[in-house]
Design an enzyme around this catalytic site. Structure first.
Site, PDB file in Angstrom:
ATOM      1  N   TYR A 134       6.201   9.503  16.770  1.00  0.00           N
ATOM      2  CA  TYR A 134       6.482   9.168  15.754  1.00  0.00           C
ATOM      3  C   TYR A 134       7.977   9.905  15.162  1.00  0.00           C
ATOM      4  O   TYR A 134       9.066   9.617  14.739  1.00  0.00           O
ATOM      5  CB  TYR A 134       5.657   9.739  14.640  1.00  0.00           C
ATOM      6  CG  TYR A 134       5.666   9.708  13.364  1.00  0.00           C
ATOM      7  CD1 TYR A 134       5.244   8.336  12.475  1.00  0.00           C
ATOM      8  CD2 TYR A 134       6.062  10.564  12.370  1.00  0.00           C
ATOM      9  CE1 TYR A 134       5.552   8.157  11.096  1.00  0.00           C
ATOM     10  CE2 TYR A 134       6.148  10.435  11.094  1.00  0.00           C
ATOM     11  CZ  TYR A 134       5.702   9.125  10.411  1.00  0.00           C
ATOM     12  OH  TYR A 134       5.872   9.079   8.953  1.00  0.00           O
ATOM     13  N   GLY A 136       5.553   1.535   8.388  1.00  0.00           N
ATOM     14  CA  GLY A 136       5.169   2.395   9.325  1.00  0.00           C
ATOM     15  C   GLY A 136       3.940   2.916   9.750  1.00  0.00           C
ATOM     16  O   GLY A 136       3.142   2.603   9.069  1.00  0.00           O
ATOM     17  N   ARG A 180       0.869  -1.160  -0.043  1.00  0.00           N
ATOM     18  CA  ARG A 180       0.036   0.010   0.083  1.00  0.00           C
ATOM     19  C   ARG A 180       0.677   1.266  -0.024  1.00  0.00           C
ATOM     20  O   ARG A 180       1.804   1.242   0.341  1.00  0.00           O
ATOM     21  CB  ARG A 180      -0.793   0.079   1.196  1.00  0.00           C
ATOM     22  CG  ARG A 180      -2.061  -0.857   1.339  1.00  0.00           C
ATOM     23  CD  ARG A 180      -3.199  -0.566   2.205  1.00  0.00           C
ATOM     24  NE  ARG A 180      -2.902  -0.798   3.798  1.00  0.00           N
ATOM     25  CZ  ARG A 180      -2.736   0.143   4.579  1.00  0.00           C
ATOM     26  NH1 ARG A 180      -3.083   1.464   4.047  1.00  0.00           N
ATOM     27  NH2 ARG A 180      -2.279   0.003   5.711  1.00  0.00           N
ATOM     28  N   GLN A 195       6.924  17.538  14.950  1.00  0.00           N
ATOM     29  CA  GLN A 195       5.549  17.900  14.624  1.00  0.00           C
ATOM     30  C   GLN A 195       4.625  17.690  16.084  1.00  0.00           C
ATOM     31  O   GLN A 195       4.838  16.579  16.859  1.00  0.00           O
ATOM     32  CB  GLN A 195       4.878  16.736  13.819  1.00  0.00           C
ATOM     33  CG  GLN A 195       3.694  17.056  13.151  1.00  0.00           C
ATOM     34  CD  GLN A 195       3.441  18.492  12.636  1.00  0.00           C
ATOM     35  OE1 GLN A 195       3.347  19.398  13.185  1.00  0.00           O
ATOM     36  NE2 GLN A 195       2.894  18.701  11.284  1.00  0.00           N
ATOM     37  N   PRO A 230      10.616  11.996   3.511  1.00  0.00           N
ATOM     38  CA  PRO A 230       9.690  12.565   2.634  1.00  0.00           C
ATOM     39  C   PRO A 230       9.005  13.434   3.454  1.00  0.00           C
ATOM     40  O   PRO A 230       8.518  13.298   4.555  1.00  0.00           O
ATOM     41  CB  PRO A 230       8.808  11.549   2.130  1.00  0.00           C
ATOM     42  CG  PRO A 230       9.358  10.151   2.713  1.00  0.00           C
ATOM     43  CD  PRO A 230      10.230  10.387   3.762  1.00  0.00           C
TER      44      PRO A 230
HETATM   45  P1  NDP Z   1       0.276   3.406   4.578  1.00  0.00           P
HETATM   46  O1  NDP Z   1      -0.271   3.611   5.840  1.00  0.00           O
HETATM   47  O2  NDP Z   1      -0.136   3.809   3.263  1.00  0.00           O
HETATM   48  O3  NDP Z   1       0.966   1.965   4.351  1.00  0.00           O
HETATM   49  C1  NDP Z   1       1.758   1.474   5.503  1.00  0.00           C
HETATM   50  C2  NDP Z   1       2.234  -0.049   4.944  1.00  0.00           C
HETATM   51  O4  NDP Z   1       3.154  -0.235   6.020  1.00  0.00           O
HETATM   52  C3  NDP Z   1       1.108  -0.964   4.885  1.00  0.00           C
HETATM   53  O5  NDP Z   1       1.480  -1.799   3.780  1.00  0.00           O
HETATM   54  C4  NDP Z   1       1.074  -1.532   6.082  1.00  0.00           C
HETATM   55  O6  NDP Z   1       0.513  -3.072   6.176  1.00  0.00           O
HETATM   56  C5  NDP Z   1       2.516  -1.741   6.573  1.00  0.00           C
HETATM   57  N1  NDP Z   1       2.674  -1.975   7.852  1.00  0.00           N
HETATM   58  C6  NDP Z   1       2.182  -1.200   9.066  1.00  0.00           C
HETATM   59  N2  NDP Z   1       2.647  -1.848  10.102  1.00  0.00           N
HETATM   60  C7  NDP Z   1       3.278  -3.037   9.937  1.00  0.00           C
HETATM   61  C8  NDP Z   1       3.749  -3.949  10.597  1.00  0.00           C
HETATM   62  N3  NDP Z   1       3.878  -4.050  12.011  1.00  0.00           N
HETATM   63  N4  NDP Z   1       4.577  -5.133  10.018  1.00  0.00           N
HETATM   64  C9  NDP Z   1       4.464  -4.940   8.589  1.00  0.00           C
HETATM   65  N5  NDP Z   1       4.073  -4.170   7.870  1.00  0.00           N
HETATM   66  C10 NDP Z   1       3.245  -3.091   8.182  1.00  0.00           C
HETATM   67  O7  NDP Z   1       1.426   4.176   4.838  1.00  0.00           O
HETATM   68  P2  NDP Z   1       2.445   5.438   3.726  1.00  0.00           P
HETATM   69  O8  NDP Z   1       2.609   4.769   2.447  1.00  0.00           O
HETATM   70  O9  NDP Z   1       1.866   6.795   3.943  1.00  0.00           O
HETATM   71  O10 NDP Z   1       3.806   5.313   4.529  1.00  0.00           O
HETATM   72  C11 NDP Z   1       5.067   4.512   4.108  1.00  0.00           C
HETATM   73  C12 NDP Z   1       6.103   4.839   5.019  1.00  0.00           C
HETATM   74  O11 NDP Z   1       6.466   6.341   4.680  1.00  0.00           O
HETATM   75  C13 NDP Z   1       6.052   4.949   6.452  1.00  0.00           C
HETATM   76  O12 NDP Z   1       7.099   4.496   7.073  1.00  0.00           O
HETATM   77  C14 NDP Z   1       5.581   6.222   6.836  1.00  0.00           C
HETATM   78  O13 NDP Z   1       6.086   6.767   8.256  1.00  0.00           O
HETATM   79  C15 NDP Z   1       6.641   6.984   5.857  1.00  0.00           C
HETATM   80  N6  NDP Z   1       6.178   8.550   5.733  1.00  0.00           N
HETATM   81  C16 NDP Z   1       4.964   8.530   5.195  1.00  0.00           C
HETATM   82  C17 NDP Z   1       4.582  10.042   4.885  1.00  0.00           C
HETATM   83  C18 NDP Z   1       3.401  10.285   4.228  1.00  0.00           C
HETATM   84  O14 NDP Z   1       3.128  11.551   4.325  1.00  0.00           O
HETATM   85  N7  NDP Z   1       2.534   9.327   3.931  1.00  0.00           N
HETATM   86  C19 NDP Z   1       5.588  11.163   5.052  1.00  0.00           C
HETATM   87  C20 NDP Z   1       7.054  10.737   5.456  1.00  0.00           C
HETATM   88  C21 NDP Z   1       7.219   9.411   5.704  1.00  0.00           C
HETATM   89  P3  NDP Z   1      -0.934  -3.369   5.844  1.00  0.00           P
HETATM   90  O15 NDP Z   1      -1.434  -2.995   4.508  1.00  0.00           O
HETATM   91  O16 NDP Z   1      -1.108  -4.824   6.211  1.00  0.00           O
HETATM   92  O17 NDP Z   1      -1.448  -2.406   6.932  1.00  0.00           O
END
Ligand code: NDP
Length: 221
Positions: free
Chosen positions: A148, A85, A12, A142, A178
């Site tokens: 976080y 994350g 995702r 933040q 990002p």
């Molecule tokens: P999403 O919430 O869209 O997707 C998170 C993904 O991480 C999902 O595939 C989820 O799995 C997986 N995940 C969460 N917890 C676990 C776990 N314990 N074990 C395995 N997989 C896990 O997040 P984003 O795409 O927005 O973010 C991706 C990364 O980028 C993160 O580290 C986030 O902190 C970082 N980030 C995001 C920003 C943003 O604005 N979106 C900005 C800066 C950094 P499942 O689908 O099964 O839930």
């Protein structure tokens, strides 16, 4: 022979974009996820990238997950993208210990778990690419995100130290921090919070997944 790339949280959001970008660049890609089976199945149908469910915050689960990936893809991990994350926002004076712990475990301890498990084989073959997903909020802080911001700042220190340890073995270790990107993670923000954040973004909008996914994929190559 094709190189093997593993993307945590790769089904995702930003991870999904990185998984696809690495596949398009010719890598054998495996995408990890946690609990959202429906999203993972849809991702697999659309991309044909194999998906593997485990909790990256749990060391033994990571060990089993990596073993499965290596069996299915037929080799050890060349490229690791630590992208998984979560957020559990709240002001510190109201934050439960469980929200602190879960965010630190999922965002930061996961990076130790995954790197610890792949670094030996990478050192043996004198090649490896590791990309860790930090955040702008790990750099500048933040409101509502002491957990976080601490985890994402920790990733930067971890990355710098591991990069120094690993360079002589042909392994690069980088972090990306990002700004705000439109994904499910930012979708849950209240409109007034989004408005305040947007006011500080010169572009006037959140970033798009593809814009940041390319950065992840390039550092993984
Ligand atoms: P999403 O919430 O869209 O997707 C998170 C993904 O991480 C999902 O595939 C989820 O799995 C997986 N995940 C969460 N917890 C676990 C776990 N314990 N074990 C395995 N997989 C896990 O997040 P984003 O795409 O927005 O973010 C991706 C990364 O980028 C993160 O580290 C986030 O902190 C970082 N980030 C995001 C920003 C943003 O604005 N979106 C900005 C800066 C950094 P499942 O689908 O099964 O839930």
């Amino acid at each position: 022979m094709k190189k093997i790339a593993l993307v945590t949280g790769g089904t995702r959001g930003i991870g999904r974009g990185i998984s696809k970008a690495l596949k398009d660049a010719g890598y054998l890609v495996a995408a990890n996820f946690h609990k959202d089976v429906a999203a993972a199945e849809k991702f697999h149908e659309e991309t044909e990238i194999p998906v593997f469910s485990w909790d990256v915050s749990d060391y033994e689960s990571c060990a089993r997950g990596i073993e499965d990936v290596c069996k299915v893809l037929g080799g050890s991990i060349d490229v690791l993208i630590n992208n998984a994350g979560i957020t559990k926002d709240g002001m510190l004076h109201k934050m439960e210990l469980s929200s602190w712990q879960r965010v630190l475990d999922t965002n930061l301890t996961s990076v130790f778990n995954m790197c610890r498990l792949v670094i030996g084989p990478m050192r043996e073959k004198n090649f490896g690419r590791i990309v860790n997903m930090s955040s702008v909020n790990g750099v500048k802080g933040q409101i509502g995100q002491t957990n976080y911001s601490a985890a994402k700042a920790g990733i930067i220190g971890f990355t710098k130290a591991l990069a120094l340890e690993s360079a002589s073995k042909g392994i690069t270790v980088n972090a990306i921090a990002p700004g705000y990107i439109s994904t499910d993670m930012t979708e849950i923000l209240h409109e007034d919070v989004k408005g305040k954040i947007m006011a500080g973004i010169p572009l006037g909008r959140f970033g798009k997944i593809d814009e940041i996914a390319q950065a992840g994929a390039i550092l993984g190559k």
